[in-house]
Design a protein around this motif. Structure first.
Motif, PDB file in Angstrom:
ATOM      1  N   GLU A   1      66.271  22.067  51.838  1.00  0.00           N
ATOM      2  CA  GLU A   1      65.851  21.273  50.683  1.00  0.00           C
ATOM      3  C   GLU A   1      66.903  21.254  49.575  1.00  0.00           C
ATOM      4  OE1 GLU A   1      62.052  22.297  49.097  1.00  0.00           O
ATOM      5  OE2 GLU A   1      61.038  22.250  51.043  1.00  0.00           O
ATOM      6  N   LEU A   2      67.558  22.394  49.371  1.00  0.00           N
ATOM      7  CA  LEU A   2      68.451  22.519  48.220  1.00  0.00           C
ATOM      8  C   LEU A   2      69.900  22.142  48.500  1.00  0.00           C
ATOM      9  CD1 LEU A   2      67.165  25.809  46.503  1.00  0.00           C
ATOM     10  CD2 LEU A   2      66.445  23.439  46.134  1.00  0.00           C
ATOM     11  N   LYS A   3      70.283  22.119  49.772  1.00  0.00           N
ATOM     12  CA  LYS A   3      71.674  21.794  50.098  1.00  0.00           C
ATOM     13  C   LYS A   3      72.124  20.456  49.511  1.00  0.00           C
ATOM     14  CE  LYS A   3      74.947  21.451  53.941  1.00  0.00           C
ATOM     15  NZ  LYS A   3      75.133  21.542  55.424  1.00  0.00           N
ATOM     16  N   PRO A   4      71.317  19.388  49.619  1.00  0.00           N
ATOM     17  CA  PRO A   4      71.762  18.106  49.037  1.00  0.00           C
ATOM     18  C   PRO A   4      71.896  18.139  47.517  1.00  0.00           C
ATOM     19  CG  PRO A   4      69.954  17.772  50.590  1.00  0.00           C
ATOM     20  CD  PRO A   4      70.034  19.236  50.324  1.00  0.00           C
ATOM     21  N   LEU A   5      71.314  19.174  46.891  1.00  0.00           N
ATOM     22  CA  LEU A   5      71.358  19.293  45.429  1.00  0.00           C
ATOM     23  C   LEU A   5      72.499  20.181  44.954  1.00  0.00           C
ATOM     24  CD1 LEU A   5      67.511  19.760  44.820  1.00  0.00           C
ATOM     25  CD2 LEU A   5      68.840  17.632  44.844  1.00  0.00           C
ATOM     26  N   GLY A   6      73.328  20.645  45.901  1.00  0.00           N
ATOM     27  CA  GLY A   6      74.476  21.473  45.529  1.00  0.00           C
ATOM     28  C   GLY A   6      74.177  22.951  45.426  1.00  0.00           C
ATOM     29  N   ILE A   7      73.030  23.371  45.956  1.00  0.00           N
ATOM     30  CA  ILE A   7      72.609  24.768  45.847  1.00  0.00           C
ATOM     31  C   ILE A   7      72.632  25.421  47.223  1.00  0.00           C
ATOM     32  CG2 ILE A   7      70.770  26.330  45.097  1.00  0.00           C
ATOM     33  CD1 ILE A   7      69.708  23.933  43.393  1.00  0.00           C
TER      34      ILE A   7
ATOM     35  N   MET B  39      69.026  25.142  38.432  1.00  0.00           N
ATOM     36  CA  MET B  39      70.264  24.905  39.177  1.00  0.00           C
ATOM     37  C   MET B  39      70.392  23.446  39.594  1.00  0.00           C
ATOM     38  SD  MET B  39      70.545  28.276  41.656  1.00  0.00           S
ATOM     39  CE  MET B  39      71.070  29.874  41.019  1.00  0.00           C
ATOM     40  N   ALA B  40      69.287  22.840  40.002  1.00  0.00           N
ATOM     41  CA  ALA B  40      69.312  21.436  40.444  1.00  0.00           C
ATOM     42  C   ALA B  40      69.730  20.515  39.311  1.00  0.00           C
ATOM     43  CB  ALA B  40      67.941  21.037  40.980  1.00  0.00           C
ATOM     44  N   GLU B  41      69.345  20.854  38.090  1.00  0.00           N
ATOM     45  CA  GLU B  41      69.720  20.042  36.932  1.00  0.00           C
ATOM     46  C   GLU B  41      71.235  20.060  36.726  1.00  0.00           C
ATOM     47  OE1 GLU B  41      67.458  21.872  33.846  1.00  0.00           O
ATOM     48  OE2 GLU B  41      65.608  20.790  34.324  1.00  0.00           O
ATOM     49  N   ARG B  42      71.877  21.162  37.131  1.00  0.00           N
ATOM     50  CA  ARG B  42      73.328  21.292  36.973  1.00  0.00           C
ATOM     51  C   ARG B  42      74.092  20.909  38.239  1.00  0.00           C
ATOM     52  NH1 ARG B  42      74.534  26.905  36.190  1.00  0.00           N
ATOM     53  NH2 ARG B  42      76.460  26.308  35.149  1.00  0.00           N
ATOM     54  N   GLY B  43      73.371  20.817  39.360  1.00  0.00           N
ATOM     55  CA  GLY B  43      74.000  20.442  40.622  1.00  0.00           C
ATOM     56  C   GLY B  43      74.835  21.528  41.262  1.00  0.00           C
ATOM     57  N   ILE B  44      74.529  22.797  40.938  1.00  0.00           N
ATOM     58  CA  ILE B  44      75.299  23.907  41.504  1.00  0.00           C
ATOM     59  C   ILE B  44      74.492  25.189  41.368  1.00  0.00           C
ATOM     60  CG2 ILE B  44      76.489  24.498  39.346  1.00  0.00           C
ATOM     61  CD1 ILE B  44      79.004  25.053  41.046  1.00  0.00           C
ATOM     62  N   GLY B  45      74.694  26.106  42.310  1.00  0.00           N
ATOM     63  CA  GLY B  45      74.032  27.397  42.227  1.00  0.00           C
ATOM     64  C   GLY B  45      73.943  28.060  43.588  1.00  0.00           C
ATOM     65  N   HIS B  46      73.576  29.319  43.581  1.00  0.00           N
ATOM     66  CA  HIS B  46      73.478  30.087  44.830  1.00  0.00           C
ATOM     67  C   HIS B  46      72.296  31.037  44.714  1.00  0.00           C
ATOM     68  CE1 HIS B  46      75.888  32.315  48.210  1.00  0.00           C
ATOM     69  NE2 HIS B  46      74.628  32.059  48.557  1.00  0.00           N
ATOM     70  N   ILE B  47      71.392  30.964  45.680  1.00  0.00           N
ATOM     71  CA  ILE B  47      70.236  31.857  45.751  1.00  0.00           C
ATOM     72  C   ILE B  47      70.408  32.743  46.974  1.00  0.00           C
ATOM     73  CG2 ILE B  47      67.727  31.986  46.083  1.00  0.00           C
ATOM     74  CD1 ILE B  47      67.621  29.200  44.666  1.00  0.00           C
ATOM     75  N   ILE B  48      70.350  34.052  46.756  1.00  0.00           N
ATOM     76  CA  ILE B  48      70.505  35.024  47.836  1.00  0.00           C
ATOM     77  C   ILE B  48      69.214  35.825  47.945  1.00  0.00           C
ATOM     78  CG2 ILE B  48      71.813  37.014  48.669  1.00  0.00           C
ATOM     79  CD1 ILE B  48      74.225  35.967  47.077  1.00  0.00           C
ATOM     80  N   ASN B  49      68.549  35.714  49.085  1.00  0.00           N
ATOM     81  CA  ASN B  49      67.289  36.421  49.305  1.00  0.00           C
ATOM     82  C   ASN B  49      67.505  37.589  50.254  1.00  0.00           C
ATOM     83  OD1 ASN B  49      65.898  34.570  47.694  1.00  0.00           O
ATOM     84  ND2 ASN B  49      65.464  33.227  49.418  1.00  0.00           N
ATOM     85  N   VAL B  50      67.184  38.779  49.775  1.00  0.00           N
ATOM     86  CA  VAL B  50      67.304  39.968  50.621  1.00  0.00           C
ATOM     87  C   VAL B  50      66.032  40.091  51.448  1.00  0.00           C
ATOM     88  CG1 VAL B  50      67.636  42.457  50.699  1.00  0.00           C
ATOM     89  CG2 VAL B  50      68.836  41.089  48.962  1.00  0.00           C
ATOM     90  N   ALA B  51      66.157  39.790  52.733  1.00  0.00           N
ATOM     91  CA  ALA B  51      65.031  39.918  53.656  1.00  0.00           C
ATOM     92  C   ALA B  51      65.192  41.252  54.384  1.00  0.00           C
ATOM     93  CB  ALA B  51      64.979  38.728  54.610  1.00  0.00           C
ATOM     94  N   SER B  52      65.198  41.224  55.713  1.00  0.00           N
ATOM     95  CA  SER B  52      65.316  42.467  56.460  1.00  0.00           C
ATOM     96  C   SER B  52      65.433  42.158  57.938  1.00  0.00           C
ATOM     97  CB  SER B  52      64.079  43.348  56.228  1.00  0.00           C
ATOM     98  OG  SER B  52      64.069  44.473  57.080  1.00  0.00           O
ATOM     99  N   MET B  53      66.027  43.073  58.689  1.00  0.00           N
ATOM    100  CA  MET B  53      65.974  42.966  60.142  1.00  0.00           C
ATOM    101  C   MET B  53      64.527  43.016  60.630  1.00  0.00           C
ATOM    102  SD  MET B  53      68.638  42.386  61.912  1.00  0.00           S
ATOM    103  CE  MET B  53      70.393  42.200  61.617  1.00  0.00           C
ATOM    104  N   ALA B  54      63.650  43.593  59.820  1.00  0.00           N
ATOM    105  CA  ALA B  54      62.226  43.628  60.159  1.00  0.00           C
ATOM    106  C   ALA B  54      61.624  42.229  60.143  1.00  0.00           C
ATOM    107  CB  ALA B  54      61.471  44.537  59.195  1.00  0.00           C
ATOM    108  N   GLY B  55      62.319  41.275  59.528  1.00  0.00           N
ATOM    109  CA  GLY B  55      61.876  39.894  59.532  1.00  0.00           C
ATOM    110  C   GLY B  55      62.389  39.114  60.728  1.00  0.00           C
ATOM    111  N   LYS B  56      63.217  39.765  61.524  1.00  0.00           N
ATOM    112  CA  LYS B  56      63.716  39.145  62.758  1.00  0.00           C
ATOM    113  C   LYS B  56      63.132  39.819  63.992  1.00  0.00           C
ATOM    114  CE  LYS B  56      68.174  37.353  61.192  1.00  0.00           C
ATOM    115  NZ  LYS B  56      68.214  36.079  61.911  1.00  0.00           N
TER     116      LYS B  56
END
Length: 266
Positions: A176-182, A133-150
């Protein structure tokens, strides 16, 4: 920038996509025109999800058998996606499992496997996708965590530890990834009516005791797909548990009373 309202020809990869929330995310993305890539261990199920996605989107979908805990398999699947499908626009890290047991009773081999699936394997796949994604300068990563992680509760020691790790990883990765468009989004659900609990709580007592909090996977999947291509930081559901988690952070002693009392249903 694309949005979840129009994912036409965007490549959306979903791990743990054979059933439950992952399956519903695949369907919702397909409805928005995405090229869906279904990844999961159960090869007998991913083909059916792939076919359903093709019917919904009117275009090709793909399925790859993936054991997220095996780094070599992750490498192989990533290379196959790159060669057969193309660059990944959205990665949904949904694969994971939990066991609800007192820490003194749990088999630590299971604990180790939980970290390999919920955390380490997710990191391996995410690193490869993030570089692309960084090579293209765009993308979206969605991580499914949990309320158990809060907000940790009894009998979720190891599972909560893995999800706290996912949240910490995601929050740092976002910076880290925001400046790379992700973009990086975390999804923190409470209990969901899926087969997750067939393993986590075979008795079925836990789901029955928290019936008022239980989420429907198709509704949560719609919310997740809706934020694809945006800079949404978190999705926390149900809202009543989000409120409890905020209270837990601001007033930890009261939070312990909540977690050890009305929210302690395991």
């Amino acid at each position: 920038m694309y949005t979840g309202q129009d994912l036409t020809d965007k490549v959306v990869v979903v791990t743990g996509g054979s059933a439950g929330l992952g399956e519903q995310i695949c369907y919702e993305a397909a409805k928005k025109g995405a090229i869906v890539v279904v990844c999961a261990r159960r090869i007998n199920l991913i083909g059916k999800v792939k076919e359903a996605c093709e019917a919904l989107s009117g275009k090709d979908a793909f399925s790859f058998q993936l054991d997220i805990a095996d780094p070599e398999n992750v490498e192989t699947v990533f290379e196959k996606i790159k060669a057969e499908v193309g660059p990944i626009d959205v990665l949904v890290n949904n694969a994971g499992f939990g066991i609800f047991e007192n820490f003194m009773d749990i088999d630590l081999a299971i604990a180790r496997n939980m970290f390999e699936v919920n955390v380490l394997g997710m990191m391996v796949f995410t690193q490869k996708v993030a570089i692309q994604m960084a090579e293209r300068g765009i993308g979206h990563i969605i991580n499914v965590a949990s309320m158990a992680g809060k907000m940790a509760t009894a009998k979720s020691t190891v599972y909560s530890a893995t999800k706290f790790a996912v949240l910490g990883f995601s929050n740092a990765l976002r910076l880290e990834l925001k400046p790379l468009g992700i973009s990086v989004t975390t999804v923190n659900p409470g209990p969901i009516q899926t087969e997750f609990f067939d393993k986590a709580d075979p008795s079925g007592d836990y789901l029955a005791s928290v019936d008022v909090f239980v989420l429907e996977p198709n509704k949560l999947a719609k919310e997740i797909v809706y934020v694809m291509g945006t800079h949404k930081r978190e999705i926390n559901r149900p809202r009543i548990m989000e409120g409890a988690s905020r209270l837990y952070t601001l007033f930890p002693h009261i939070g312990d009373l909540l977690a050890g009392g009305i929210l302690n249903k395991k």
